[in-house]
Design a protein around this motif. Sequence first.
Motif, PDB file in Angstrom:
ATOM      1  N   ALA A   1      35.650  50.389 -23.755  1.00 27.87           N
ATOM      2  CA  ALA A   1      35.459  49.439 -22.656  1.00 27.87           C
ATOM      3  C   ALA A   1      34.334  49.860 -21.717  1.00 27.87           C
ATOM      4  N   SER A   2      33.853  51.084 -21.869  1.00 27.68           N
ATOM      5  CA  SER A   2      32.866  51.657 -20.935  1.00 27.68           C
ATOM      6  C   SER A   2      33.370  51.531 -19.499  1.00 27.68           C
ATOM      7  N   SER A   3      34.655  51.809 -19.322  1.00 23.83           N
ATOM      8  CA  SER A   3      35.273  51.655 -18.012  1.00 23.83           C
ATOM      9  C   SER A   3      36.496  52.563 -17.918  1.00 23.83           C
ATOM     10  N   CYS A   4      36.865  52.887 -16.683  1.00 21.67           N
ATOM     11  CA  CYS A   4      38.094  53.652 -16.511  1.00 21.67           C
ATOM     12  C   CYS A   4      39.244  52.767 -16.031  1.00 21.67           C
ATOM     13  N   ALA A   5      38.934  51.501 -15.746  1.00 25.19           N
ATOM     14  CA  ALA A   5      39.977  50.546 -15.355  1.00 25.19           C
ATOM     15  C   ALA A   5      39.404  49.137 -15.443  1.00 25.19           C
ATOM     16  N   GLN A   6      40.323  48.148 -15.567  1.00 29.28           N
ATOM     17  CA  GLN A   6      39.848  46.775 -15.748  1.00 29.28           C
ATOM     18  C   GLN A   6      40.932  45.783 -15.329  1.00 29.28           C
ATOM     19  N   PHE A   7      40.522  44.774 -14.550  1.00 31.78           N
ATOM     20  CA  PHE A   7      41.384  43.664 -14.197  1.00 31.78           C
ATOM     21  C   PHE A   7      40.977  42.480 -15.063  1.00 31.78           C
ATOM     22  N   ASP A   8      41.960  41.785 -15.660  1.00 33.00           N
ATOM     23  CA  ASP A   8      41.661  40.609 -16.480  1.00 33.00           C
ATOM     24  C   ASP A   8      42.558  39.460 -16.029  1.00 33.00           C
ATOM     25  N   GLY A   9      41.957  38.510 -15.318  1.00 34.65           N
ATOM     26  CA  GLY A   9      42.694  37.367 -14.797  1.00 34.65           C
ATOM     27  C   GLY A   9      43.042  36.331 -15.841  1.00 34.65           C
ATOM     28  N   GLU A  10      42.418  36.411 -17.011  1.00 37.24           N
ATOM     29  CA  GLU A  10      42.748  35.470 -18.083  1.00 37.24           C
ATOM     30  C   GLU A  10      43.903  35.968 -18.929  1.00 37.24           C
ATOM     31  N   LYS A  11      43.980  37.276 -19.140  1.00 38.91           N
ATOM     32  CA  LYS A  11      45.067  37.867 -19.933  1.00 38.91           C
ATOM     33  C   LYS A  11      46.198  38.384 -19.047  1.00 38.91           C
ATOM     34  N   PHE A  12      46.006  38.324 -17.727  1.00 35.33           N
ATOM     35  CA  PHE A  12      46.999  38.785 -16.758  1.00 35.33           C
ATOM     36  C   PHE A  12      47.366  40.246 -17.004  1.00 35.33           C
ATOM     37  N   THR A  13      46.314  41.062 -17.092  1.00 38.36           N
ATOM     38  CA  THR A  13      46.513  42.495 -17.302  1.00 38.36           C
ATOM     39  C   THR A  13      45.670  43.311 -16.336  1.00 38.36           C
ATOM     40  N   ILE A  14      46.175  44.492 -16.048  1.00 41.69           N
ATOM     41  CA  ILE A  14      45.424  45.548 -15.378  1.00 41.69           C
ATOM     42  C   ILE A  14      45.493  46.735 -16.328  1.00 41.69           C
ATOM     43  N   ARG A  15      44.341  47.209 -16.743  1.00 44.01           N
ATOM     44  CA  ARG A  15      44.280  48.362 -17.646  1.00 44.01           C
ATOM     45  C   ARG A  15      43.714  49.549 -16.878  1.00 44.01           C
ATOM     46  N   VAL A  16      44.355  50.703 -17.037  1.00 43.35           N
ATOM     47  CA  VAL A  16      43.921  51.902 -16.331  1.00 43.35           C
ATOM     48  C   VAL A  16      43.901  53.059 -17.324  1.00 43.35           C
ATOM     49  N   TRP A  17      42.767  53.764 -17.352  1.00 39.96           N
ATOM     50  CA  TRP A  17      42.669  54.981 -18.176  1.00 39.96           C
ATOM     51  C   TRP A  17      43.620  56.002 -17.582  1.00 39.96           C
ATOM     52  N   GLN A  18      44.535  56.520 -18.386  1.00 36.08           N
ATOM     53  CA  GLN A  18      45.626  57.339 -17.870  1.00 36.08           C
ATOM     54  C   GLN A  18      45.323  58.827 -17.774  1.00 36.08           C
ATOM     55  N   GLU A  19      44.101  59.249 -18.042  1.00 39.13           N
ATOM     56  CA  GLU A  19      43.775  60.673 -17.973  1.00 39.13           C
ATOM     57  C   GLU A  19      43.171  61.019 -16.622  1.00 39.13           C
ATOM     58  N   GLY A  20      43.429  62.230 -16.185  1.00 35.64           N
ATOM     59  CA  GLY A  20      42.918  62.708 -14.911  1.00 35.64           C
ATOM     60  C   GLY A  20      44.054  62.949 -13.934  1.00 35.64           C
ATOM     61  N   PRO A  21      43.700  63.435 -12.748  1.00 35.94           N
ATOM     62  CA  PRO A  21      44.730  63.672 -11.731  1.00 35.94           C
ATOM     63  C   PRO A  21      45.433  62.372 -11.355  1.00 35.94           C
ATOM     64  N   GLU A  22      46.699  62.467 -11.041  1.00 37.88           N
ATOM     65  CA  GLU A  22      47.482  61.275 -10.697  1.00 37.88           C
ATOM     66  C   GLU A  22      46.854  60.531  -9.507  1.00 37.88           C
ATOM     67  N   ARG A  23      46.267  61.270  -8.578  1.00 35.18           N
ATOM     68  CA  ARG A  23      45.613  60.639  -7.423  1.00 35.18           C
ATOM     69  C   ARG A  23      44.452  59.759  -7.885  1.00 35.18           C
ATOM     70  N   ALA A  24      43.693  60.207  -8.873  1.00 34.10           N
ATOM     71  CA  ALA A  24      42.583  59.402  -9.396  1.00 34.10           C
ATOM     72  C   ALA A  24      43.115  58.126 -10.051  1.00 34.10           C
ATOM     73  N   LEU A  25      44.217  58.246 -10.780  1.00 33.14           N
ATOM     74  CA  LEU A  25      44.822  57.061 -11.395  1.00 33.14           C
ATOM     75  C   LEU A  25      45.277  56.079 -10.331  1.00 33.14           C
ATOM     76  N   ALA A  26      45.857  56.594  -9.247  1.00 30.97           N
ATOM     77  CA  ALA A  26      46.309  55.732  -8.158  1.00 30.97           C
ATOM     78  C   ALA A  26      45.133  54.985  -7.531  1.00 30.97           C
ATOM     79  N   CYS A  27      44.008  55.664  -7.372  1.00 25.51           N
ATOM     80  CA  CYS A  27      42.818  55.004  -6.809  1.00 25.51           C
ATOM     81  C   CYS A  27      42.278  53.958  -7.776  1.00 25.51           C
ATOM     82  N   ARG A  28      42.251  54.276  -9.068  1.00 22.06           N
ATOM     83  CA  ARG A  28      41.807  53.281 -10.069  1.00 22.06           C
ATOM     84  C   ARG A  28      42.713  52.054 -10.032  1.00 22.06           C
ATOM     85  N   PHE A  29      44.010  52.309  -9.968  1.00 22.59           N
ATOM     86  CA  PHE A  29      44.992  51.227  -9.972  1.00 22.59           C
ATOM     87  C   PHE A  29      44.796  50.305  -8.774  1.00 22.59           C
TER      88      PHE A  29
END
Length: 107
Positions: free
Chosen positions: A26-54
Amino acid sequence: MRPTKVRIGAIDFDVIWEDQAWSRAASSCAQFDGEKFTIRVWQEGPERALACRFVHEVIHGLCWQHLVSKEPHTEEEVCNLASYELADFWRSNPEAFDWWIGAMKDA
């Protein structure tokens, strides 16, 4: 526990925690998709980084819901959208809020 489903406004979104292969493809660490109703987040890294991506993707969802990119807005309008809608998002998703708070605490 990381959220797997959240509500933005009246719409439920699946939250998918992705591996490195997805992130590279995806060349991305996170992605919002309003057509598929999904939020995708790369799950690697510190939990704080995941929270910021989310929360970054959640804000994309709030903007998408209110068509922020479709017309010019003042700084005050954007701040009102972010504050009120993010507050409503956390109220509607208390488990996601609890996870986010825990992830943002200093280890």
